[in-house]
Motif scaffolding. Structure first.
Motif, PDB file in Angstrom:
ATOM      1  N   UNK A 123      -2.736 -89.213  17.385  1.00  0.00           N
ATOM      2  CA  UNK A 123      -1.340 -88.790  17.514  1.00  0.00           C
ATOM      3  C   UNK A 123      -0.923 -88.981  18.967  1.00  0.00           C
ATOM      4  N   UNK A 124       0.214 -89.605  19.183  1.00  0.00           N
ATOM      5  CA  UNK A 124       0.684 -89.827  20.553  1.00  0.00           C
ATOM      6  C   UNK A 124       1.205 -88.504  21.132  1.00  0.00           C
ATOM      7  N   UNK A 125       0.903 -88.250  22.390  1.00  0.00           N
ATOM      8  CA  UNK A 125       1.398 -87.056  23.074  1.00  0.00           C
ATOM      9  C   UNK A 125       2.676 -87.397  23.833  1.00  0.00           C
ATOM     10  N   UNK A 126       3.326 -86.391  24.381  1.00  0.00           N
ATOM     11  CA  UNK A 126       4.514 -86.658  25.208  1.00  0.00           C
ATOM     12  C   UNK A 126       4.157 -87.520  26.415  1.00  0.00           C
ATOM     13  N   UNK A 127       2.998 -87.240  27.017  1.00  0.00           N
ATOM     14  CA  UNK A 127       2.528 -88.062  28.132  1.00  0.00           C
ATOM     15  C   UNK A 127       2.299 -89.503  27.663  1.00  0.00           C
ATOM     16  N   UNK A 128       1.780 -89.658  26.455  1.00  0.00           N
ATOM     17  CA  UNK A 128       1.570 -90.979  25.881  1.00  0.00           C
ATOM     18  C   UNK A 128       2.868 -91.725  25.656  1.00  0.00           C
ATOM     19  N   UNK A 129       3.910 -91.016  25.253  1.00  0.00           N
ATOM     20  CA  UNK A 129       5.234 -91.649  25.070  1.00  0.00           C
ATOM     21  C   UNK A 129       5.773 -92.154  26.404  1.00  0.00           C
ATOM     22  N   UNK A 130       5.598 -91.345  27.439  1.00  0.00           N
ATOM     23  CA  UNK A 130       6.040 -91.772  28.779  1.00  0.00           C
ATOM     24  C   UNK A 130       5.249 -93.001  29.236  1.00  0.00           C
ATOM     25  N   UNK A 131       3.945 -92.969  29.010  1.00  0.00           N
ATOM     26  CA  UNK A 131       3.089 -94.086  29.393  1.00  0.00           C
ATOM     27  C   UNK A 131       3.468 -95.349  28.610  1.00  0.00           C
ATOM     28  N   UNK A 132       3.738 -95.191  27.317  1.00  0.00           N
ATOM     29  CA  UNK A 132       4.160 -96.325  26.495  1.00  0.00           C
ATOM     30  C   UNK A 132       5.449 -96.926  27.032  1.00  0.00           C
ATOM     31  N   UNK A 133       6.402 -96.091  27.391  1.00  0.00           N
ATOM     32  CA  UNK A 133       7.656 -96.597  27.973  1.00  0.00           C
ATOM     33  C   UNK A 133       7.384 -97.419  29.230  1.00  0.00           C
ATOM     34  N   UNK A 134       6.479 -96.922  30.073  1.00  0.00           N
ATOM     35  CA  UNK A 134       6.113 -97.661  31.291  1.00  0.00           C
ATOM     36  C   UNK A 134       5.452 -98.998  30.943  1.00  0.00           C
ATOM     37  N   UNK A 135       4.524 -98.964  29.982  1.00  0.00           N
ATOM     38  CA  UNK A 135       3.844-100.196  29.584  1.00  0.00           C
ATOM     39  C   UNK A 135       4.810-101.221  29.014  1.00  0.00           C
ATOM     40  N   UNK A 136       5.734-100.765  28.186  1.00  0.00           N
ATOM     41  CA  UNK A 136       6.710-101.685  27.594  1.00  0.00           C
ATOM     42  C   UNK A 136       7.610-102.298  28.654  1.00  0.00           C
ATOM     43  N   UNK A 137       8.016-101.495  29.625  1.00  0.00           N
ATOM     44  CA  UNK A 137       8.834-102.006  30.727  1.00  0.00           C
ATOM     45  C   UNK A 137       8.062-103.049  31.518  1.00  0.00           C
ATOM     46  N   UNK A 138       6.805-102.736  31.851  1.00  0.00           N
ATOM     47  CA  UNK A 138       5.960-103.686  32.580  1.00  0.00           C
ATOM     48  C   UNK A 138       5.739-104.957  31.763  1.00  0.00           C
ATOM     49  N   UNK A 139       5.481-104.816  30.464  1.00  0.00           N
ATOM     50  CA  UNK A 139       5.253-105.969  29.599  1.00  0.00           C
ATOM     51  C   UNK A 139       6.490-106.874  29.556  1.00  0.00           C
ATOM     52  N   UNK A 140       7.654-106.264  29.334  1.00  0.00           N
ATOM     53  CA  UNK A 140       8.895-107.043  29.258  1.00  0.00           C
ATOM     54  C   UNK A 140       9.137-107.798  30.558  1.00  0.00           C
ATOM     55  N   UNK A 141       8.909-107.147  31.694  1.00  0.00           N
ATOM     56  CA  UNK A 141       9.086-107.806  32.987  1.00  0.00           C
ATOM     57  C   UNK A 141       8.080-108.928  33.161  1.00  0.00           C
ATOM     58  N   UNK A 142       6.845-108.691  32.778  1.00  0.00           N
ATOM     59  CA  UNK A 142       5.797-109.690  32.881  1.00  0.00           C
ATOM     60  C   UNK A 142       6.144-110.938  32.071  1.00  0.00           C
ATOM     61  N   UNK A 143       6.582-110.746  30.840  1.00  0.00           N
ATOM     62  CA  UNK A 143       6.936-111.876  29.973  1.00  0.00           C
ATOM     63  C   UNK A 143       8.100-112.662  30.581  1.00  0.00           C
ATOM     64  N   UNK A 144       9.110-111.965  31.076  1.00  0.00           N
ATOM     65  CA  UNK A 144      10.249-112.633  31.712  1.00  0.00           C
ATOM     66  C   UNK A 144       9.781-113.417  32.937  1.00  0.00           C
ATOM     67  N   UNK A 145       8.950-112.807  33.763  1.00  0.00           N
ATOM     68  CA  UNK A 145       8.474-113.477  34.981  1.00  0.00           C
ATOM     69  C   UNK A 145       7.668-114.736  34.656  1.00  0.00           C
ATOM     70  N   UNK A 146       6.790-114.660  33.667  1.00  0.00           N
ATOM     71  CA  UNK A 146       5.998-115.831  33.283  1.00  0.00           C
ATOM     72  C   UNK A 146       6.908-116.923  32.730  1.00  0.00           C
ATOM     73  N   UNK A 147       7.855-116.550  31.904  1.00  0.00           N
ATOM     74  CA  UNK A 147       8.784-117.543  31.348  1.00  0.00           C
ATOM     75  C   UNK A 147       9.653-118.160  32.437  1.00  0.00           C
TER      76      UNK A 147
END
Length: 109
Positions: free
Chosen positions: A75-99
């Motif tokens: 089960x995801x915790x509130x801290x996990x939701x915050x971490x997921x948001x950070x990971x998704x932001x980093x992932x989206x930026x990474x994909x844009x930068x590589x492209x």
């Protein structure tokens, strides 16, 4: 084409957190879901799950199964939701930068 093991390791936590934010899931179910899109070894997911629990991003509980032994659910915790948001932001930026890098190099050829 074979996906790099390092790519898989780097994105596995993001995939797991994304899946458990939708609903609580047990380990084998998570492995099957991830394997539909990213081929991983049977036991590859469990070290990530242990790390997510240890770091407070997920919690676990056991529930009886009609198909056999009890299952450990994640089960995801509130801290996990915050971490997921950070990971998704980093992932989206990474994909844009590589492209962007690829597009720039293609234009310069």
């Amino acid at each position: 084409m074979r996906t790099s093991i390092q790519f898989k390791k780097g994105v596995l936590e993001l995939c797991v957190l994304y899946l458990v934010q939708k609903k609580d899931r047990y380990g084998y179910e998570l492995t099957q879901k991830v394997n539909k899109h990213i081929e991983i070894a049977e036991g590859a997911l469990y070290p990530s799950l242990r790390r997510l629990v240890k770091d407070g991003y997920c919690s676990t509980y056991t529930q009886d199964s009609p198909d056999g032994p009890s299952r450990k659910y994640y089960h995801i915790t509130n801290l996990g939701r915050e971490y997921l948001d950070e990971l998704l932001t980093e992932w989206d930026k990474f994909v844009v930068d590589v492209n962007n890098l690829r597009e720039e190099e293609d234009r310069d050829e």
